[in-house]
Motif scaffolding. Structure first.
Motif, PDB file in Angstrom:
ATOM      1  N   PRO A 223       0.763  -1.022  -0.030  1.00 24.87           N
ATOM      2  CA  PRO A 223      -0.084  -0.004   0.197  1.00 24.87           C
ATOM      3  C   PRO A 223       0.535   1.255  -0.123  1.00 24.87           C
ATOM      4  N   ASN A 224       1.696   1.422  -1.073  1.00 23.01           N
ATOM      5  CA  ASN A 224       2.612   2.530  -1.021  1.00 23.01           C
ATOM      6  C   ASN A 224       2.252   3.552  -2.135  1.00 23.01           C
ATOM      7  N   PHE A 225       0.994   3.642  -2.341  1.00 18.72           N
ATOM      8  CA  PHE A 225       0.223   4.659  -3.215  1.00 18.72           C
ATOM      9  C   PHE A 225      -0.823   5.667  -2.879  1.00 18.72           C
ATOM     10  N   ILE A 226      -0.874   6.646  -3.506  1.00 23.98           N
ATOM     11  CA  ILE A 226      -2.007   7.688  -3.100  1.00 23.98           C
ATOM     12  C   ILE A 226      -2.696   8.009  -4.653  1.00 23.98           C
ATOM     13  N   PRO A 227      -4.016   8.443  -4.441  1.00 26.22           N
ATOM     14  CA  PRO A 227      -4.902   8.077  -3.245  1.00 26.22           C
ATOM     15  C   PRO A 227      -5.185   6.709  -3.130  1.00 26.22           C
ATOM     16  N   GLU A 228      -5.838   6.275  -2.044  1.00 31.15           N
ATOM     17  CA  GLU A 228      -6.103   5.118  -1.499  1.00 31.15           C
ATOM     18  C   GLU A 228      -6.915   4.471  -2.570  1.00 31.15           C
ATOM     19  N   LYS A 229      -7.928   4.949  -2.952  1.00 38.04           N
ATOM     20  CA  LYS A 229      -9.051   4.380  -3.871  1.00 38.04           C
ATOM     21  C   LYS A 229      -9.486   5.413  -4.731  1.00 38.04           C
ATOM     22  N   TYR A 230     -10.357   4.945  -5.713  1.00 35.24           N
ATOM     23  CA  TYR A 230     -11.271   5.895  -6.676  1.00 35.24           C
ATOM     24  C   TYR A 230     -12.599   5.297  -6.568  1.00 35.24           C
ATOM     25  N   ASP A 231     -13.594   6.074  -6.446  1.00 35.98           N
ATOM     26  CA  ASP A 231     -15.032   5.649  -6.767  1.00 35.98           C
ATOM     27  C   ASP A 231     -15.446   6.428  -7.973  1.00 35.98           C
ATOM     28  N   VAL A 232     -15.606   5.439  -9.255  1.00 34.93           N
ATOM     29  CA  VAL A 232     -15.856   5.844 -10.430  1.00 34.93           C
ATOM     30  C   VAL A 232     -17.371   5.409 -11.006  1.00 34.93           C
ATOM     31  N   ASP A 233     -17.837   6.315 -11.525  1.00 36.20           N
ATOM     32  CA  ASP A 233     -19.175   6.059 -12.366  1.00 36.20           C
ATOM     33  C   ASP A 233     -18.731   5.654 -13.871  1.00 36.20           C
TER      34      ASP A 233
END
Length: 119
Positions: free
Chosen positions: A90-100
């Motif tokens: 987990p060495n990335f940003i952002p943690e997640k994306y919520d996409v439509d």
């Protein structure tokens, strides 16, 4: 125009369609009777959409908690709402994306960009 017979797997069930007319214009093929008939039956016809998760390194891409491909490569998904993140570490940003995911094409996928976390 020509008549055709099609078999399709829809939601895990094999479905056959009676002959209908096909209209081709350039590289597009239209099958309005099929679409109208399925809409009358309450079926939902899902569009194929395209997504690419960008990251400096090759990393597994998780869609809704399942590994679905790797970074920097185009993924094919049905239209809809998704949570996109990367696999460990987990060495990335952002943690997640919520996409439509809608209105994409193979030539213009939705791109979500992840960066390496510092520190």
């Amino acid at each position: 125009m020509e008549a055709a017979q099609f078999n399709m797997i829809l939601n895990g069930m094999k479905t056959s369609f009676a002959p209908f007319k096909i209209l081709s214009v350039g590289s597009f093929t239209f099958s309005q009777p099929l679409i109208a008939d399925q809409a009358r039956k309450g079926w939902v016809i899902m569009a194929t959409e395209y997504l690419m998760a960008s990251f400096p390194l090759s990393r597994r891409v998780m869609i809704n908690g399942e590994f679905m491909g790797t970074t920097n490569k185009k993924l094919e998904l049905e239209s809809g709402v998704y949570e996109v993140t990367l696999g460990p570490p987990p060495n990335f940003i952002p943690e997640k994306y919520d996409v439509d995911l809608r209105h994409t094409s193979s030539l213009m996928p939705m791109i979500v960009e992840f960066a390496e976390a510092v520190g």
